[in-house]
Design an enzyme around this catalytic site. Structure first.
Site, PDB file in Angstrom:
ATOM      1  N   ILE A 105       0.780  -1.114   0.084  1.00 47.42           N
ATOM      2  CA  ILE A 105      -0.191  -0.130  -0.094  1.00 47.42           C
ATOM      3  C   ILE A 105       0.850   1.107   0.015  1.00 47.42           C
ATOM      4  CG2 ILE A 105      -0.307   0.031   2.556  1.00 47.42           C
ATOM      5  CD1 ILE A 105      -3.126   1.065   2.089  1.00 47.42           C
ATOM      6  N   CYS A 106       0.399   2.274  -0.548  1.00 39.85           N
ATOM      7  CA  CYS A 106       0.918   3.302  -0.800  1.00 39.85           C
ATOM      8  C   CYS A 106       2.231   3.490  -1.318  1.00 39.85           C
ATOM      9  CB  CYS A 106       0.962   4.127   0.775  1.00 39.85           C
ATOM     10  SG  CYS A 106       1.670   5.959   0.991  1.00 39.85           S
ATOM     11  N   GLY A 107       3.562   4.095  -0.607  1.00 41.27           N
ATOM     12  CA  GLY A 107       4.909   4.204  -1.347  1.00 41.27           C
ATOM     13  C   GLY A 107       5.149   2.847  -1.536  1.00 41.27           C
TER      14      GLY A 107
END
Length: 207
Positions: A105-107
């Site tokens: 998730i995300c970065g």
């Protein structure tokens, strides 16, 4: 329960780890018989983005895919400021090659993009141009969705991706992959925690 590997989930932790992104996931996994073990670059404590200190249960060089049901990677500033977290992306490759799923998730999705793991799989992230900035070759496989689960190819593990604003959808995909809820209850869980749909609670109470 079957083997320990079938009920152990590994959560990668590192400085500035975005602790809110996996709260739904880990809380509900532990309530359904899973053990969550934290993995750091070493066993030295790390500090999350929320200022919490976490003592990893094991170091990355001790992690083996065969001991795990899933590897979870969250966002952190380190994904965009150097190669410090690249070893976790390489570990994700080992997991997928071994047939064990990974959820990012995300970065962390950018880390997987740099590792080449999104070139041939459907995926999502914060926005398409965030991943495009990595120079990866998977732009045509980017999906505008809250979260995506890509099937494994040639015996490889399945891969979940999500953007930073979708911790509930991220958890939904993990629960679906691991079979925590049947489809009806999974939908109800998502409606309850994402939409505050009180009617969904009655469906969940039937478990």
């Amino acid at each position: 329960m079957t083997s320990s590997s079938a009920t152990t989930v590994h959560l990668a932790v590192y400085d500035t780890f975005a602790d809110w992104e996996t709260g739904y996931t880990t809380a509900h996994l532990t309530q359904h018989g899973y053990t969550v073990r934290t993995v750091g670059l070493s066993r030295e404590p790390v500090t999350t983005m929320g200022g919490l200190r976490v003592q990893p249960d094991l170091s990355l060089d001790e992690l083996r895919p065969q001991d795990s049901a899933l590897l979870i990677l969250t966002g952190a500033s380190g994904w965009d400021t150097g190669d410090t977290l690249a070893p976790f992306a390489r570990a994700a490759r080992d997991f997928l090659d071994t047939g064990v799923p990974v959820a990012a998730i995300c970065g962390a999705t950018a880390g997987l993009a740099r590792e080449g793991l999104l070139d041939d799989r459907a995926h999502t992230s914060a926005v398409s141009f965030y991943l495009a900035a990595t120079g990866y070759a998977g732009g045509e496989r980017y999906v505008e969705a809250d979260a995506v689960t890509a099937p494994g190819a040639d015996g490889g593990g399945r891969l979940i991706t999500a953007g930073p604003t979708e911790p509930v959808a991220f958890a939904r995909e993990v629960f679906g992959l691991l079979g925590i809820y049947d489809p009806k209850k999974l939908d109800a869980w998502y409606r309850l925690f994402h939409d505050s749909d009180a009617s969904a609670y009655e469906v969940l109470q039937g478990e």
